[in-house]
Design a protein around this motif. Sequence first.
Motif, short mmCIF file in Angstrom:
data_model
loop_
_atom_site.label_atom_id
_atom_site.label_comp_id
_atom_site.label_asym_id
_atom_site.label_seq_id
_atom_site.Cartn_x
_atom_site.Cartn_y
_atom_site.Cartn_z
N PHE A 1 0.81 -1.22 0.00
CA PHE A 1 0.00 0.00 0.00
C PHE A 1 0.84 1.28 0.00
CE2 PHE A 1 -2.94 -3.10 2.06
CZ PHE A 1 -3.94 -3.07 1.10
N ALA A 2 1.86 1.32 0.86
CA ALA A 2 2.63 2.56 1.02
C ALA A 2 3.67 2.76 -0.08
CB ALA A 2 3.32 2.57 2.38
N THR A 3 4.40 1.71 -0.40
CA THR A 3 5.48 1.84 -1.38
C THR A 3 4.98 1.73 -2.81
OG1 THR A 3 7.04 0.92 0.21
CG2 THR A 3 7.73 0.95 -2.09
N LYS A 4 4.24 0.67 -3.09
CA LYS A 4 3.75 0.45 -4.45
C LYS A 4 2.44 1.18 -4.74
CE LYS A 4 6.95 -2.20 -6.14
NZ LYS A 4 7.77 -1.76 -7.29
N GLN A 5 1.68 1.47 -3.67
CA GLN A 5 0.39 2.15 -3.80
C GLN A 5 -0.56 1.42 -4.75
OE1 GLN A 5 1.41 6.24 -4.83
NE2 GLN A 5 1.83 6.72 -2.69
N TRP A 6 -0.59 0.09 -4.56
CA TRP A 6 -1.53 -0.73 -5.33
C TRP A 6 -2.85 -0.81 -4.57
CZ3 TRP A 6 2.83 -4.85 -6.05
CH2 TRP A 6 3.66 -4.46 -7.11
N SER A 7 -3.87 -1.33 -5.22
CA SER A 7 -5.22 -1.33 -4.63
C SER A 7 -5.38 -2.42 -3.58
CB SER A 7 -6.27 -1.52 -5.72
OG SER A 7 -6.28 -2.86 -6.18
N GLY A 8 -6.37 -2.19 -2.69
CA GLY A 8 -6.63 -3.14 -1.61
C GLY A 8 -7.31 -4.40 -2.10
N ALA A 9 -8.11 -4.29 -3.17
CA ALA A 9 -8.85 -5.45 -3.66
C ALA A 9 -7.91 -6.58 -4.08
CB ALA A 9 -9.72 -5.04 -4.84
N GLU A 10 -6.78 -6.22 -4.69
CA GLU A 10 -5.85 -7.24 -5.17
C GLU A 10 -4.97 -7.79 -4.06
OE1 GLU A 10 -4.50 -4.31 -7.97
OE2 GLU A 10 -4.88 -5.67 -9.64
N PHE A 11 -4.87 -7.06 -2.94
CA PHE A 11 -4.00 -7.50 -1.86
C PHE A 11 -4.46 -8.81 -1.24
CE2 PHE A 11 -2.83 -7.38 2.73
CZ PHE A 11 -1.47 -7.53 2.57
N GLY A 12 -5.78 -9.02 -1.18
CA GLY A 12 -6.30 -10.25 -0.59
C GLY A 12 -5.78 -11.50 -1.28
N ALA A 13 -5.48 -11.38 -2.57
CA ALA A 13 -4.99 -12.53 -3.33
C ALA A 13 -3.62 -12.98 -2.83
CB ALA A 13 -4.92 -12.19 -4.81
N ILE A 14 -2.85 -12.06 -2.25
CA ILE A 14 -1.51 -12.41 -1.77
C ILE A 14 -1.60 -13.46 -0.67
CG2 ILE A 14 0.61 -11.53 -0.71
CD1 ILE A 14 -0.03 -10.67 -3.66
N PHE A 15 -2.53 -13.30 0.26
CA PHE A 15 -2.67 -14.27 1.33
C PHE A 15 -3.29 -15.58 0.84
CE2 PHE A 15 -1.63 -10.83 4.14
CZ PHE A 15 -1.06 -11.46 5.24
N SER A 16 -4.03 -15.51 -0.27
CA SER A 16 -4.60 -16.74 -0.81
C SER A 16 -3.51 -17.67 -1.35
CB SER A 16 -5.60 -16.42 -1.92
OG SER A 16 -4.95 -16.02 -3.11
N THR A 17 -2.34 -17.12 -1.71
CA THR A 17 -1.26 -17.98 -2.22
C THR A 17 -0.78 -18.96 -1.16
OG1 THR A 17 0.51 -16.41 -1.61
CG2 THR A 17 -0.47 -16.17 -3.80
N PRO B 1 11.37 -7.80 -5.66
CA PRO B 1 11.58 -6.35 -5.79
C PRO B 1 11.65 -5.85 -7.23
CG PRO B 1 12.99 -7.24 -4.08
CD PRO B 1 12.39 -8.41 -4.79
N MET B 2 11.89 -6.74 -8.17
CA MET B 2 11.97 -6.35 -9.58
C MET B 2 10.60 -6.30 -10.25
SD MET B 2 15.23 -8.75 -10.54
CE MET B 2 16.50 -9.07 -9.29
N VAL B 3 9.57 -6.79 -9.54
CA VAL B 3 8.21 -6.83 -10.10
C VAL B 3 7.58 -5.44 -9.99
CG1 VAL B 3 5.91 -7.78 -9.73
CG2 VAL B 3 7.91 -9.26 -9.58
N ASP B 4 6.87 -5.03 -11.05
CA ASP B 4 6.32 -3.67 -11.07
C ASP B 4 4.81 -3.59 -11.26
OD1 ASP B 4 6.14 -4.46 -13.67
OD2 ASP B 4 7.40 -2.87 -14.50
N ASN B 5 4.10 -4.74 -11.11
CA ASN B 5 2.64 -4.69 -11.19
C ASN B 5 2.04 -5.79 -10.32
OD1 ASN B 5 1.78 -7.15 -13.02
ND2 ASN B 5 3.55 -6.21 -14.05
N PRO B 6 0.81 -5.60 -9.84
CA PRO B 6 0.19 -6.54 -8.90
C PRO B 6 0.05 -7.96 -9.44
CG PRO B 6 -1.03 -4.48 -8.95
CD PRO B 6 -0.05 -4.42 -10.09
N THR B 7 -0.26 -8.10 -10.73
CA THR B 7 -0.45 -9.44 -11.30
C THR B 7 0.84 -10.24 -11.27
OG1 THR B 7 -2.20 -8.62 -12.76
CG2 THR B 7 -1.20 -10.73 -13.33
#
Length: 417
Positions: free
Chosen positions: A30-46, A87-93
């Motif tokens: 959220f703070a560094t990448k400033q990506w959306s909250g909706a996609e963040f939930g998928a991270i814990f699903s992994t 760290p080299m990744v630049d998009n949520p997907t």
Amino acid sequence: MSIKFRLTLMSFLQFFVWGAWLITVGNYWFATKQWSGAEFGAIFSTLGLSSIFMPALTGIIADRWINAEKLYGGLHILGGLALAYIPMVDNPTSFFWVIFIAMLCYMPTISLSNSIAYNILKNNKFDVIKVFPPIRVWGTVGFIIAMWITNLSGNKASANMFYISAFAAIVLGIYSFSLPKCAPQNLTSKDASFTELLGLNAFKLFGTYKMALFFIFSMFLGGALQLTNMYGDTFLSDFSKVPEYADSFVVRYSTIIMSISQISETLFILAIPFFLKRFGIKQVMLISMIAWVLRFGLFAYGNPSGGLWMIILSCIVYGMAFDFFNISGSLFVETSTDSSIRSSAQGLFMMMTNGFGAVIGSSASGYLIDTYFTHTGVKDWQNIWLTFAVYALIIAIFFAFMFKHKHDPNAVENVSH
């Protein structure tokens, strides 16, 4: 180095790898990448998705074909390389897929580390029930130290958290090749069935009423395991929206407050041998379920002022809730299954709890919170936690009546026959 020390170092690094990023990844997102909250939930699903099949699969491989310590080491090295790439990744997907690869490698190592420790301890004539918990407690210490290093080094919102984790994973992977050999049992006869050849015998445990119930309840209780990891820090931070709490200690140091939960684990892990000997697996798991009710219930009524004691007590209770289920359950599987399917059985336990349980818990909780407990962007935390508490209480009641087990404090539990 003694066997105990070598296994302690393995346990420490195992959870250091996880603690370096798990609690702080939201800050990076959220703070560094400033990506959306909706996609963040998928991270814990992994975590859940990778736990559905990988622990069982790697357990089968370790039981049938490859030394467990070598498989364990290879997975950590591959997982470390994936973490170093994040760290080299630049998009949520792309972030999702890279972290998914990392978790495909990491999640099965949790059950594999248990299997390796049990195997080595038994080969060296140690009492697993007494000796393993003091070794496992250093895993929690590793998690805490990693979390604090990430925070105190100023990297809780930095990509460096992944480099810290990756370095530890690769070091652990290399180190594991020096551990005593844990060779496959490979006890299959020439007339073995197709199921035996594939190493799927552990799934036959579902044919035993008691083991089937144990795994089913493990799945339902597993749905509660990641709820406070997902929402705990957000819950405490949301008190900033209440003017009288906006500048409170809880809001400013929410991560430190949450770390009390992990500190509590170190104490309750050490108490497991006493409780298992005195009360048996059924009562210990029942205590865990009641502890989950308290964990959620205390959060529901806690606040940074007069209710601060409830928040702190909830964090203390977490140690009992988590460890009396996770560690005791793993020991129960170890003492209740044949040596030829032990790694597979540990993988099956992991699959039911951190796999199906975690996916069901994260998906259902996300839907319920968004649909029923979020109003104009504000979450109704009290009713969220109360709902979770009722869920844990229902599981406890059904478990108390349905799971039949007579505890003999003078005998090693064995229900596989």
